[in-house]
Design a protein around this motif. Structure first.
Motif, PDB file in Angstrom:
ATOM      1  N   UNK A 181     -30.846  15.893   9.038  1.00 36.14           N
ATOM      2  CA  UNK A 181     -32.263  15.678   9.334  1.00 36.14           C
ATOM      3  C   UNK A 181     -32.524  15.752  10.835  1.00 36.14           C
ATOM      4  N   UNK A 182     -31.608  15.200  11.630  1.00 39.63           N
ATOM      5  CA  UNK A 182     -31.768  15.225  13.084  1.00 39.63           C
ATOM      6  C   UNK A 182     -31.754  16.661  13.599  1.00 39.63           C
ATOM      7  N   UNK A 183     -30.774  17.429  13.159  1.00 36.65           N
ATOM      8  CA  UNK A 183     -30.696  18.829  13.594  1.00 36.65           C
ATOM      9  C   UNK A 183     -31.936  19.606  13.174  1.00 36.65           C
ATOM     10  N   UNK A 184     -32.340  19.400  11.937  1.00 34.26           N
ATOM     11  CA  UNK A 184     -33.501  20.120  11.408  1.00 34.26           C
ATOM     12  C   UNK A 184     -34.765  19.762  12.186  1.00 34.26           C
ATOM     13  N   UNK A 185     -34.916  18.481  12.508  1.00 30.25           N
ATOM     14  CA  UNK A 185     -36.106  18.035  13.240  1.00 30.25           C
ATOM     15  C   UNK A 185     -36.167  18.688  14.612  1.00 30.25           C
ATOM     16  N   UNK A 186     -35.048  18.712  15.306  1.00 31.29           N
ATOM     17  CA  UNK A 186     -35.014  19.313  16.642  1.00 31.29           C
ATOM     18  C   UNK A 186     -35.296  20.809  16.565  1.00 31.29           C
ATOM     19  N   UNK A 198     -37.108  28.639  11.635  1.00 28.62           N
ATOM     20  CA  UNK A 198     -37.018  27.180  11.779  1.00 28.62           C
ATOM     21  C   UNK A 198     -35.766  26.549  11.184  1.00 28.62           C
ATOM     22  N   UNK A 199     -34.923  27.359  10.511  1.00 22.09           N
ATOM     23  CA  UNK A 199     -33.708  26.803   9.901  1.00 22.09           C
ATOM     24  C   UNK A 199     -32.589  26.718  10.936  1.00 22.09           C
ATOM     25  N   UNK A 200     -31.917  25.574  10.988  1.00 23.30           N
ATOM     26  CA  UNK A 200     -30.815  25.376  11.932  1.00 23.30           C
ATOM     27  C   UNK A 200     -29.691  26.357  11.590  1.00 23.30           C
ATOM     28  N   UNK A 201     -29.174  27.085  12.593  1.00 23.60           N
ATOM     29  CA  UNK A 201     -28.135  28.106  12.317  1.00 23.60           C
ATOM     30  C   UNK A 201     -26.858  27.505  11.750  1.00 23.60           C
ATOM     31  N   UNK A 202     -26.118  28.297  11.033  1.00 20.62           N
ATOM     32  CA  UNK A 202     -24.834  27.884  10.489  1.00 20.62           C
ATOM     33  C   UNK A 202     -23.782  28.043  11.583  1.00 20.62           C
ATOM     34  N   UNK A 203     -23.377  26.908  12.177  1.00 19.33           N
ATOM     35  CA  UNK A 203     -22.362  26.955  13.236  1.00 19.33           C
ATOM     36  C   UNK A 203     -21.162  26.105  12.850  1.00 19.33           C
TER      37      UNK A 203
END
Length: 203
Positions: A181-186, A198-203
């Motif tokens: 949730x934190x990563x997604x929010x940022x 808007x999707x957090x990359x797969x790292x």
């Protein structure tokens, strides 16, 4: 191993031990003796490298920061800037046990910085480095055309503020905020400015 190499190895061992002890019991409860015991060195040898607790604390903070930080220099051009930025964000949140220890040190620094000028200057200097890491990734993406042109300084300030706020919630084990949730929010907050998904990359 040369004398200089042995001295460097000893210094690194002391700094690692100091980070672990400070994170475990807090700076106010730390003694030079406790750090020396944890590092497996004599108190005299510890004082040879660090003559005060304050100097040891400052060096330990810098050491921990350098170990967990993510630099943008030397990253292959084939790595997307969004991935580089995502890696930096990962290192700025209490993602794993090592980074949680780093966060405990940051919390100690925040407290000390309220009443100690040297600690305040150290905190500001470390934040400048964080701004540089974030800004470097954003500028890289702008140059490559991956990111939209934007106010890099303002975006960096937003990223750091979000990481601090959400990182504290994660350190508190707040049930309303998990790492995903934190990563997604940022990421959702900065994606429109950068002109990316808007999707957090797969790292």
């Amino acid at each position: 191993m040369t004398k200089a190499e042995r001295a460097l190895e000893t210094r690194e061992r002391i700094l690692t031990a100091a980070c672990e002890v400070i994170a475990d019991i807090g700076f106010e409860n730390v003694s030079m003796r406790k750090v020396a015991e944890h590092a497996g060195v004599s108190k005299a040898l510890l004082h040879y490298h660090f003559d005060t607790r304050e100097k040891l604390f400052a060096e330990a903070m810098t050491h921990s920061f350098a170990q967990t930080g993510t630099d943008t220099e030397g990253v292959p051009d084939s790595v997307p800037s969004s991935v580089v930025l995502a890696r930096i964000l990962r290192s700025m949140l209490p993602t794993d046990s090592e980074l949680r220890q780093d966060w405990k040190l940051w919390q100690e620094l925040w407290v000390r910085a309220q009443r100690d000028t040297a600690a305040r200057h150290l905190a500001v200097d470390l934040y400048d480095q964080l701004h540089a890491w974030v800004g470097g990734a954003v500028e890289r993406g702008i140059r490559s055309g991956e990111f939209a042109d934007c106010d890099v300084t303002a975006l960096g300030t937003l990223v750091l503020a979000l990481c601090d706020g959400l990182g504290i919630r994660l350190m508190l084990d707040d049930p309303r905020v998990d790492l995903a949730a934190a990563r997604s929010t940022i990421w959702r907050a900065i994606a429109p400015t950068l002109g990316i998904a808007p999707e957090f990359p797969d790292v």
